[in-house]
Design a protein around this motif. Structure first.
Motif, PDB file in Angstrom:
ATOM      1  N   TRP A   6       0.840  -1.192   0.000  1.00  8.33           N
ATOM      2  CA  TRP A   6       0.000   0.000   0.000  1.00  8.33           C
ATOM      3  C   TRP A   6       0.881   1.250   0.000  1.00  8.33           C
ATOM      4  CZ3 TRP A   6      -5.187   0.435  -0.600  1.00  8.33           C
ATOM      5  CH2 TRP A   6      -5.940  -0.732  -0.484  1.00  8.33           C
ATOM      6  N   PHE A   7       1.949   1.203   0.761  1.00  8.58           N
ATOM      7  CA  PHE A   7       2.911   2.304   0.782  1.00  8.58           C
ATOM      8  C   PHE A   7       3.491   2.515  -0.618  1.00  8.58           C
ATOM      9  CE2 PHE A   7       7.152   4.055   1.227  1.00  8.58           C
ATOM     10  CZ  PHE A   7       7.011   5.053   2.184  1.00  8.58           C
ATOM     11  N   GLY A   8       3.887   1.418  -1.264  1.00  2.77           N
ATOM     12  CA  GLY A   8       4.428   1.518  -2.619  1.00  2.77           C
ATOM     13  C   GLY A   8       3.411   2.042  -3.605  1.00  2.77           C
ATOM     14  N   ALA A   9       2.145   1.632  -3.451  1.00  2.00           N
ATOM     15  CA  ALA A   9       1.094   2.122  -4.351  1.00  2.00           C
ATOM     16  C   ALA A   9       0.912   3.624  -4.192  1.00  2.00           C
ATOM     17  CB  ALA A   9      -0.219   1.392  -4.067  1.00  2.00           C
ATOM     18  N   GLY A  10       0.996   4.097  -2.952  1.00  2.00           N
ATOM     19  CA  GLY A  10       0.881   5.534  -2.722  1.00  2.00           C
ATOM     20  C   GLY A  10       2.022   6.304  -3.366  1.00  2.00           C
ATOM     21  N   ALA A  11       3.237   5.756  -3.271  1.00  2.00           N
ATOM     22  CA  ALA A  11       4.399   6.400  -3.890  1.00  2.00           C
ATOM     23  C   ALA A  11       4.253   6.428  -5.410  1.00  2.00           C
ATOM     24  CB  ALA A  11       5.674   5.670  -3.492  1.00  2.00           C
ATOM     25  N   ALA A  12       3.759   5.331  -5.988  1.00  3.30           N
ATOM     26  CA  ALA A  12       3.550   5.265  -7.439  1.00  3.30           C
ATOM     27  C   ALA A  12       2.488   6.276  -7.873  1.00  3.30           C
ATOM     28  CB  ALA A  12       3.147   3.855  -7.852  1.00  3.30           C
ATOM     29  N   LEU A  13       1.445   6.429  -7.048  1.00  6.21           N
ATOM     30  CA  LEU A  13       0.412   7.419  -7.357  1.00  6.21           C
ATOM     31  C   LEU A  13       0.997   8.828  -7.350  1.00  6.21           C
ATOM     32  CD1 LEU A  13      -2.541   8.218  -7.841  1.00  6.21           C
ATOM     33  CD2 LEU A  13      -2.876   8.181  -5.352  1.00  6.21           C
ATOM     34  N   GLY A  14       1.903   9.081  -6.412  1.00  3.96           N
ATOM     35  CA  GLY A  14       2.562  10.387  -6.377  1.00  3.96           C
ATOM     36  C   GLY A  14       3.328  10.668  -7.656  1.00  3.96           C
ATOM     37  N   SER A  15       4.024   9.658  -8.164  1.00  4.40           N
ATOM     38  CA  SER A  15       4.754   9.823  -9.429  1.00  4.40           C
ATOM     39  C   SER A  15       3.797  10.118 -10.577  1.00  4.40           C
ATOM     40  CB  SER A  15       5.559   8.552  -9.739  1.00  4.40           C
ATOM     41  OG  SER A  15       6.595   8.373  -8.815  1.00  4.40           O
ATOM     42  N   ALA A  16       2.670   9.404 -10.600  1.00  7.85           N
ATOM     43  CA  ALA A  16       1.692   9.608 -11.670  1.00  7.85           C
ATOM     44  C   ALA A  16       1.133  11.029 -11.627  1.00  7.85           C
ATOM     45  CB  ALA A  16       0.557   8.590 -11.540  1.00  7.85           C
ATOM     46  N   VAL A  17       0.756  11.474 -10.445  1.00 11.93           N
ATOM     47  CA  VAL A  17       0.204  12.831 -10.304  1.00 11.93           C
ATOM     48  C   VAL A  17       1.213  13.865 -10.743  1.00 11.93           C
ATOM     49  CG1 VAL A  17      -0.570  14.547  -8.621  1.00 11.93           C
ATOM     50  CG2 VAL A  17      -1.423  12.205  -8.476  1.00 11.93           C
ATOM     51  N   TRP A  18       2.464  13.694 -10.340  1.00  9.15           N
ATOM     52  CA  TRP A  18       3.478  14.699 -10.635  1.00  9.15           C
ATOM     53  C   TRP A  18       3.819  14.751 -12.125  1.00  9.15           C
ATOM     54  CZ3 TRP A  18       5.416  19.021  -9.271  1.00  9.15           C
ATOM     55  CH2 TRP A  18       6.621  19.469  -9.815  1.00  9.15           C
ATOM     56  N   PHE A  19       4.142  13.602 -12.718  1.00  4.14           N
ATOM     57  CA  PHE A  19       4.575  13.609 -14.113  1.00  4.14           C
ATOM     58  C   PHE A  19       3.442  14.015 -15.058  1.00  4.14           C
ATOM     59  CE2 PHE A  19       8.052  10.606 -12.730  1.00  4.14           C
ATOM     60  CZ  PHE A  19       9.068  11.515 -12.976  1.00  4.14           C
ATOM     61  N   LEU A  20       2.239  13.560 -14.795  1.00  8.67           N
ATOM     62  CA  LEU A  20       1.108  13.964 -15.636  1.00  8.67           C
ATOM     63  C   LEU A  20       0.839  15.450 -15.484  1.00  8.67           C
ATOM     64  CD1 LEU A  20      -1.297  10.940 -15.054  1.00  8.67           C
ATOM     65  CD2 LEU A  20      -0.201  11.566 -17.211  1.00  8.67           C
ATOM     66  N   GLY A  21       0.887  15.943 -14.246  1.00 10.89           N
ATOM     67  CA  GLY A  21       0.649  17.364 -14.018  1.00 10.89           C
ATOM     68  C   GLY A  21       1.715  18.238 -14.645  1.00 10.89           C
ATOM     69  N   LEU A  22       2.984  17.815 -14.515  1.00  9.66           N
ATOM     70  CA  LEU A  22       4.082  18.602 -15.074  1.00  9.66           C
ATOM     71  C   LEU A  22       4.062  18.572 -16.597  1.00  9.66           C
ATOM     72  CD1 LEU A  22       6.672  20.223 -14.488  1.00  9.66           C
ATOM     73  CD2 LEU A  22       7.925  18.068 -14.482  1.00  9.66           C
ATOM     74  N   GLY A  23       3.872  17.383 -17.153  1.00 11.30           N
ATOM     75  CA  GLY A  23       3.919  17.256 -18.607  1.00 11.30           C
ATOM     76  C   GLY A  23       2.788  17.980 -19.315  1.00 11.30           C
ATOM     77  N   TYR A  24       1.564  17.801 -18.804  1.00 13.92           N
ATOM     78  CA  TYR A  24       0.407  18.398 -19.475  1.00 13.92           C
ATOM     79  C   TYR A  24       0.023  19.758 -18.900  1.00 13.92           C
ATOM     80  CZ  TYR A  24      -0.156  13.976 -21.870  1.00 13.92           C
ATOM     81  OH  TYR A  24       0.060  12.881 -22.674  1.00 13.92           O
ATOM     82  N   GLY A  25       0.529  20.077 -17.720  1.00 16.70           N
ATOM     83  CA  GLY A  25       0.258  21.391 -17.151  1.00 16.70           C
ATOM     84  C   GLY A  25       1.242  22.448 -17.612  1.00 16.70           C
ATOM     85  N   ALA A  26       2.360  22.008 -18.210  1.00 21.29           N
ATOM     86  CA  ALA A  26       3.372  22.957 -18.668  1.00 21.29           C
ATOM     87  C   ALA A  26       2.818  23.911 -19.716  1.00 21.29           C
ATOM     88  CB  ALA A  26       4.574  22.198 -19.237  1.00 21.29           C
ATOM     89  N   ARG A  27       1.778  23.470 -20.442  1.00 15.81           N
ATOM     90  CA  ARG A  27       1.213  24.326 -21.490  1.00 15.81           C
ATOM     91  C   ARG A  27       0.650  25.622 -20.923  1.00 15.81           C
ATOM     92  NH1 ARG A  27      -3.189  20.440 -23.920  1.00 15.81           N
ATOM     93  NH2 ARG A  27      -1.424  19.026 -23.597  1.00 15.81           N
ATOM     94  N   LEU A  28       0.309  25.627 -19.633  1.00 20.62           N
ATOM     95  CA  LEU A  28      -0.204  26.851 -19.006  1.00 20.62           C
ATOM     96  C   LEU A  28       0.870  27.933 -18.945  1.00 20.62           C
ATOM     97  CD1 LEU A  28      -2.228  25.266 -16.047  1.00 20.62           C
ATOM     98  CD2 LEU A  28      -3.088  26.047 -18.272  1.00 20.62           C
ATOM     99  N   LEU A  29       2.139  27.501 -19.003  1.00 21.66           N
ATOM    100  CA  LEU A  29       3.248  28.456 -18.969  1.00 21.66           C
ATOM    101  C   LEU A  29       3.690  28.866 -20.372  1.00 21.66           C
ATOM    102  CD1 LEU A  29       5.485  26.777 -16.236  1.00 21.66           C
ATOM    103  CD2 LEU A  29       3.972  28.742 -15.956  1.00 21.66           C
ATOM    104  N   ARG A  30       3.011  28.335 -21.384  1.00 20.22           N
ATOM    105  CA  ARG A  30       3.438  28.603 -22.751  1.00 20.22           C
ATOM    106  C   ARG A  30       3.448  30.088 -23.119  1.00 20.22           C
ATOM    107  NH1 ARG A  30       0.373  24.812 -26.311  1.00 20.22           N
ATOM    108  NH2 ARG A  30       1.437  23.308 -24.984  1.00 20.22           N
TER     109      ARG A  30
END
Length: 208
Positions: A149-173
């Motif tokens: 469960w701890f590992g799943a939470g860490a993996a979820l953190g990676s998903a939230v961060w990379f998806l947010g950074l990759g697709y949210g970067a367009r807001l800074l365009r």
């Protein structure tokens, strides 16, 4: 909150605290997001790599890595060499603003080159192993049967961060519509990559 969810929340918090920092992966994801270039591929490589490494750490691979200092030393020097080259390329882009955006013919970095760069920045970076395999794996072991469960939470953190950074970067365009902004970004990336390369070389020399 149940013990399992508490373990997952702890993994999420630690995963985000480790990943939300200026580093090789984040610099690449941000740049590709701003350019809207192969974003899905880069995010997928970084996310899947994190999941694999987190899984290995939770399964107990961290203990094996710490017992093989020679392997860590080799990886440190290899990672330092790659990050230094990547940093020099970023510095060249910063000094040549005309090369920062796609040229008049619409040239873009190829998918294979982009993916291979993402793979190298991930798997040739010992910091990734120390964070995901060793540190996360060690802390996960303290949760006994709830370590997954701890590992799943860490993996979820990676998903939230990379998806947010990759697709949210367009807001800074709009900010990066000016070549000067790209110069500053690439100059910053160059400094970060060179500093990371030096730190890895020092770590490798200390471990040899």
């Amino acid at each position: 909150m149940s013990p399992a969810l508490l373990a997952a929340a702890a993994g999420l918090g630690l995963g985000l605290s480790l990943i939300v920092a200026i580093g090789a992966q984040n610099a690449l994801v941000l740049r590709q997001g701003l350019r809207s270039e192969h974003v899905a591929a880069v995010v997928a490589v970084c996310l899947l790599s994190d999941v694999v490494l987190i899984t290995a750490g939770v399964a107990g691979a961290g203990a094996l890595v710490t017992r093989a200092p020679g392997v860590v030393t080799v990886v440190c020097f290899a990672g330092a060499a790659f990050l230094l080259v990547y940093g020099l390329l970023a510095a060249r882009r910063a000094l040549r603003p005309a090369a920062l955006l796609t040229d008049a013919s619409g040239a873009r970095t190829g998918l294979a080159v982009t993916v291979s760069t993402a793979v190298a920045l991930t798997w040739l970076n010992p910091h990734v192993y120390l964070d995901t395999v060793v540190l996360l794996g060690s802390l996960a072991s303290t949760y006994d049967d709830r370590r997954w469960w701890f590992g799943a939470g860490a993996a979820l953190g990676s998903a939230v961060w990379f998806l947010g950074l990759g697709y949210g970067a367009r807001l800074l365009r709009p900010v990066f519509a000016r070549p000067r902004a790209w110069q500053v970004l690439d100059a910053g990336i160059a400094v970060v990559m060179v500093v990371l390369a030096i730190s890895l070389a020092v770590r490798g020399a200390a471990g040899s």
